[in-house]
Design an enzyme around this catalytic site. Structure first.
Site, PDB file in Angstrom:
ATOM      1  CE  LYS A 112      -4.322  -1.796   1.573  1.00 31.52           C
ATOM      2  NZ  LYS A 112      -5.386  -2.015   2.522  1.00 31.52           N
ATOM      3  CE  LYS A 196      -6.673  -7.934  -0.447  1.00 31.76           C
ATOM      4  NZ  LYS A 196      -7.092  -7.603   0.884  1.00 31.76           N
ATOM      5  CE  LYS A 199     -13.191  -3.190   2.757  1.00 30.67           C
ATOM      6  NZ  LYS A 199     -13.223  -4.523   3.557  1.00 30.67           N
TER       7      LYS A 199
HETATM    8  N1  AQP Z   1     -10.069 -11.467  -1.676  1.00 33.91           N
HETATM    9  C1  AQP Z   1     -10.425 -12.137  -0.440  1.00 33.91           C
HETATM   10  N2  AQP Z   1     -10.411 -13.405  -0.347  1.00 33.91           N
HETATM   11  C2  AQP Z   1     -10.651 -13.779   0.930  1.00 33.91           C
HETATM   12  N3  AQP Z   1     -10.810 -13.092   1.736  1.00 33.91           N
HETATM   13  C3  AQP Z   1     -10.537 -11.704   1.799  1.00 33.91           C
HETATM   14  N4  AQP Z   1     -10.668 -10.609   2.700  1.00 33.91           N
HETATM   15  C4  AQP Z   1     -10.437  -9.700   2.105  1.00 33.91           C
HETATM   16  N5  AQP Z   1     -10.293  -9.978   0.706  1.00 33.91           N
HETATM   17  C5  AQP Z   1     -10.235 -11.261   0.645  1.00 33.91           C
HETATM   18  C6  AQP Z   1     -10.891 -10.875   4.073  1.00 33.91           C
HETATM   19  O1  AQP Z   1     -12.020 -10.068   4.575  1.00 33.91           O
HETATM   20  C7  AQP Z   1     -11.766  -9.246   5.583  1.00 33.91           C
HETATM   21  C8  AQP Z   1     -11.897  -8.012   5.416  1.00 33.91           C
HETATM   22  O2  AQP Z   1     -10.807  -7.204   6.067  1.00 33.91           O
HETATM   23  P1  AQP Z   1     -10.704  -5.734   5.913  1.00 33.91           P
HETATM   24  O3  AQP Z   1     -11.516  -4.926   5.734  1.00 33.91           O
HETATM   25  O4  AQP Z   1      -9.394  -5.498   6.791  1.00 33.91           O
HETATM   26  O5  AQP Z   1      -9.838  -5.735   4.563  1.00 33.91           O
HETATM   27  P2  AQP Z   1      -8.614  -6.184   3.742  1.00 33.91           P
HETATM   28  O6  AQP Z   1      -8.301  -7.578   4.440  1.00 33.91           O
HETATM   29  O7  AQP Z   1      -7.458  -5.221   3.850  1.00 33.91           O
HETATM   30  O8  AQP Z   1      -8.958  -6.504   2.417  1.00 33.91           O
HETATM   31  P3  AQP Z   1     -10.127  -5.445   1.376  1.00 33.91           P
HETATM   32  O9  AQP Z   1     -11.552  -5.793   1.669  1.00 33.91           O
HETATM   33  O10 AQP Z   1      -9.965  -6.064   0.092  1.00 33.91           O
HETATM   34  O11 AQP Z   1      -9.829  -4.201   1.722  1.00 33.91           O
HETATM   35  P4  AQP Z   1      -8.640  -3.214   1.088  1.00 33.91           P
HETATM   36  O12 AQP Z   1      -8.918  -2.970  -0.174  1.00 33.91           O
HETATM   37  O13 AQP Z   1      -8.746  -2.051   2.103  1.00 33.91           O
HETATM   38  O14 AQP Z   1      -7.319  -3.927   1.515  1.00 33.91           O
HETATM   39  C9  AQP Z   1     -10.318 -10.172   6.163  1.00 33.91           C
HETATM   40  O15 AQP Z   1     -10.508 -11.121   7.096  1.00 33.91           O
HETATM   41  C10 AQP Z   1      -9.843 -10.401   4.903  1.00 33.91           C
HETATM   42  O16 AQP Z   1      -8.904 -11.664   5.252  1.00 33.91           O
END
Ligand code: AQP
Length: 333
Positions: A112, A196, A199
């Site tokens: 990031k 992956k 969001k």
């Molecule tokens: N692609 C994915 N496949 C399986 N699990 C996933 N998680 C996120 N993306 C996938 C899981 O969802 C939860 C969300 O945690 P978060 O809100 O902290 O977001 P994150 O892990 O940083 O991933 P995001 O949702 O894609 O957000 P950004 O774009 O901000 O990084 C966690 O349990 C994560 O493992």
């Protein structure tokens, strides 16, 4: 029963299929036989500097999506991170026990921050995993259901827990274990099936958001990137796109991958995509209806969150007090 803790950031209007299959479905399943606590981690979301009104709205929307997915407040404790000030307080203690180099090795931070450069990266993004460790350790958590992308952060949490225990006594905090279900641990971007689904990083066409218009979702699935072969076979190395579609299909339908491979023998990618689109839409429509019911009753939603925060504080405050005391902080009179 064993304590479960997990959370998601309110960084988007909608969660996506990766969040749902990687984490939220496990959260719901773990309501039987465990003692679960699920959190909307709004302090974490501040790392992307959201508009205040947008963050507030997304916090409620995220909670309403937990409920729509089946998180049941009579069996799970559901609350908003910033309602429990102990999270920020324990973060400071843990920050002082985290090596700068150790924090610098977190791959999510490296990815990031590389995108935004040194000047565009805030310190909150750097200390993000330490806040996450505080979230988990405050509740004497045994198991943390998350997707694969959070494995390294959980390792850091475990290291910090062990460090606290080594310094201040073996029973200072509980050392948590990750709970990662392999089949759905990583759902991939539909357009870039080796990255992956995310969001903030996926392109709109690569994402399936739980609150998207079902027609748009169906179209995105039908346009998912596959490969130039014809065979419908699970092989993540050679066929990442098709394998991702099979994983999603299997998780949402409850059918095994082998069963799906068998029933699509001799059929084309178009058939697979069309059927998967139907499966996803059949899941999304009732999900969205439930979501709107919860969102359209903000008084009830806020009452659930207020009750959760009160119960969460009752658990977190004595854990923080224990860590404060053992750290040598003079008790206030
Ligand atoms: N692609 C994915 N496949 C399986 N699990 C996933 N998680 C996120 N993306 C996938 C899981 O969802 C939860 C969300 O945690 P978060 O809100 O902290 O977001 P994150 O892990 O940083 O991933 P995001 O949702 O894609 O957000 P950004 O774009 O901000 O990084 C966690 O349990 C994560 O493992």
């Amino acid at each position: 029963p064993q304590r479960i803790f997990s959370g998601m950031q309110p960084t988007s209007d909608s969660l996506h299929l990766g969040n749902y299959l990687g984490a939220l479905t496990q959260w719901v399943a773990l309501q039987d036989g465990y003692d679960p606590i699920y959190c909307v981690v709004d302090l974490h979301a501040l790392t992307v500097n959201p508009e205040p009104a947008v963050l507030r709205e997304r916090t409620r929307r995220t909670a309403a999506q937990y409920l729509a997915a089946g998180v049941d407040p009579s069996r799970s404790l559901l609350f908003v991170q910033s309602h429990v000030p102990e999270h920020a307080q324990l973060t400071w203690i843990l920050s002082c026990l985290t090596g700068y180099g150790e924090a610098s090795r977190m791959t999510q931070f490296k990815d990031k921050s590389a995108k935004h450069g040194n000047e565009g990266t805030n310190v909150g993004l750097f200390t993000y995993p330490i806040l996450m460790a505080a979230d988990i350790l405050l509740y004497d958590t045994a198991l943390v259901p998350v997707g694969e992308d959070q494995r390294q952060h959980l390792e850091l949490t475990r290291d910090l827990a062990q460090r606290l225990n080594a310094r201040f006594g073996a029973d200072t905090v509980v050392v948590p274990e990750p709970y990662i279900v392999k089949a759905t641990a990583k759902i991939y971007d539909l357009q870039e099936p080796t990255a992956k689904m995310s969001k903030t990083a996926s392109s709109p066409n690569g994402l399936v958001e739980l609150l998207d218009d079902p027609k748009v979702v169906a179209k995105r699935i039908r346009s998912a990137v596959t490969d130039t072969e014809r065979e419908i076979r699970f092989d993540t190395a050679a066929k990442p796109g098709v394998s991702n579609l099979l994983s999603i299909y299997s998780a949402l339908s409850g059918r095994t991958i082998t069963d799906l491979e068998g029933s699509y023998e001799g059929k084309g990618y178009g058939d697979l995509k069309k059927d998967l689109a139907d499966v996803v839409v059949a899941f999304l429509e009732p999900f969205q209806a439930r979501f709107h019911e919860f969102l359209d009753d903000p008084a009830q939603l806020d009452a659930v969150l207020a009750d959760g925060a009160e119960r969460a504080r009752e658990i977190a405050a004595p854990v923080l007090a224990r860590v404060y005391d053992r750290s040598g902080l003079l008790p206030a009179r």
